[in-house]
Design an enzyme around this catalytic site. Structure first.
Site, mmCIF file in Angstrom:
data_model
loop_
_atom_site.group_PDB
_atom_site.id
_atom_site.type_symbol
_atom_site.label_atom_id
_atom_site.label_comp_id
_atom_site.label_asym_id
_atom_site.label_seq_id
_atom_site.Cartn_x
_atom_site.Cartn_y
_atom_site.Cartn_z
ATOM 1 N N THR A 132 1.124 -4.169 4.315
ATOM 2 C CA THR A 132 0.816 -4.506 5.704
ATOM 3 C C THR A 132 0.257 -5.909 5.896
ATOM 4 O O THR A 132 0.258 -6.426 7.015
ATOM 5 C CB THR A 132 -0.186 -3.492 6.286
ATOM 6 N N THR A 170 0.820 -1.212 0.000
ATOM 7 C CA THR A 170 0.000 0.000 0.000
ATOM 8 C C THR A 170 0.852 1.259 0.000
ATOM 9 O O THR A 170 0.504 2.258 -0.636
ATOM 10 C CB THR A 170 -0.941 -0.004 1.216
#
Length: 332
Positions: free
Chosen positions: A98, A15
């Site tokens: 993540t 991300t």
């Protein structure tokens, strides 16, 4: 004028490197399949130049579900090469998605050869989003990697101005910015503007390269069986049939499996598979009860199932003796 510290930044995607359709795309941005390489990320955050001399290092920009052993091994080799090529390097930051960030961090904490700080950083909102956390997370991670106080603390994870230990931290929320938590013990420290402050140490920080994976082609197969009501051992038997040399049970707290599942785990032990009991609760130590010991099942201590899988796979590269494996779980 004091020279700025030199910090290497390795971009692996995720991300923190992603670009969505527009500034309000904070959930479906992976559909664009657009991710920045390390040099472009550094260029997007010009404030980094005020903190350190950041050296972008190309790797490969992928979603973190695509990262596993091969990338861990290559990152170990890359960090080793960077430390040798840049003797003045203060630290290394690795940008990471993540989803599996905690697993990469723990794997690297057990396998890295370098003495300088290595910090993993990610973001909950893509680089293109309104109010993205990517830029400030990266600045904080570079500050932590450059801080002399970060040496000797093992691999660190930095998001949301918090410094966490690789072994202890876990992702606890899908989308909230404060997703990375250490349930039992809390943060190691915090980043407040330019100040990097530590308040405790992790007692399970391993020495450099507890396990050497630099020349391995793969890790021994270890699978995770998730316990739930009515689990009947089908998954355990399937993992054995697939060639698993180790199994981790994500057991019912405080470390149990339904009867049929428990029988399948005991059968696996008798067949020579090393079995470790963790818990799906996400917190707390699995006690080595008489019931577990009688079945030959080991305790994962307080490791989550996904981290217990990593340690068990690494342990099986050096021993298949259950007592020796148990000692490694007590140590790391």
């Amino acid at each position: 004028m004091t020279a700025k510290p030199k910090v290497a930044f390795i971009g692996t995607g995720g991300t923190i490197a992603s670009l969505g359709r527009d500034t309000l795309d904070i959930l479906d941005y992976t559909a664009t399949d657009r991710r920045l390489e390390a040099d472009a990320i550094v260029a997007t955050v010009p404030e980094l130049a005020r903190v350190a001399d950041v050296v972008p290092v190309p790797f490969r920009a992928v979603p973190s579900p695509a990262i596993g052993f091969t990338e861990w091994r290559d990152l170990v080799r890359l960090c080793e090469r960077l430390a040798a090529e840049h003797p003045d390097l203060a630290g290394i930051v690795i940008g990471h998605g993540t989803a599996t960030l905690e697993e990469t961090a723990y794997a690297l904490s057990l396998t890295l050869t370098v003495a300088i700080p290595v910090v993993l950083v990610g973001a909950q909102r893509p680089m293109s989003a309104l109010s993205t956390d990517a830029g400030l997370n990266l600045v904080a991670a570079v500050r932590v990697a450059a801080a002399p106080a970060s040496r000797g603390r093992g691999v660190l994870v930095v998001l949301n101005d918090e410094i966490q230990a690789a072994r202890e931290v876990t992702k606890t929320s899908v989308a909230r910015l404060q997703t990375f938590r250490t349930p039992d013990f809390g943060v190691l420290g915090q980043v407040d503007g330019a100040d990097v402050r530590y308040y405790r140490r992790s007692e399970r920080t391993p020495p450099r390269m507890a396990f050497d994976i630099r020349t391995l082609d793969a890790l021994p197969r270890v699978d995770v069986s998730y316990a739930c009501a009515d689990a009947d051992g089908t998954a355990v038997r399937a993992f054995r049939a697939a060639g698993a040399r180790g199994l981790v049970s994500a057991g019912l707290a405080p470390g149990m499996a339904p009867p049929a599942e428990a029988d399948a785990l005991a059968e696996a032990v008798r067949a020579g598979v090393v079995v470790v009991m963790s818990t799906r609760a996400g917190s707390g130590v699995v006690p080595l009860t008489t019931r577990l010991a009688d079945r030959g099942i080991l305790s994962a201590d307080n490791l989550t199932p996904q981290k217990a899988r990593i340690l068990l796979a690494l342990a099986l590269t050096v021993t298949e003796e259950p007592e020796a494996v148990a000692r490694l779980f007590a140590k790391y």
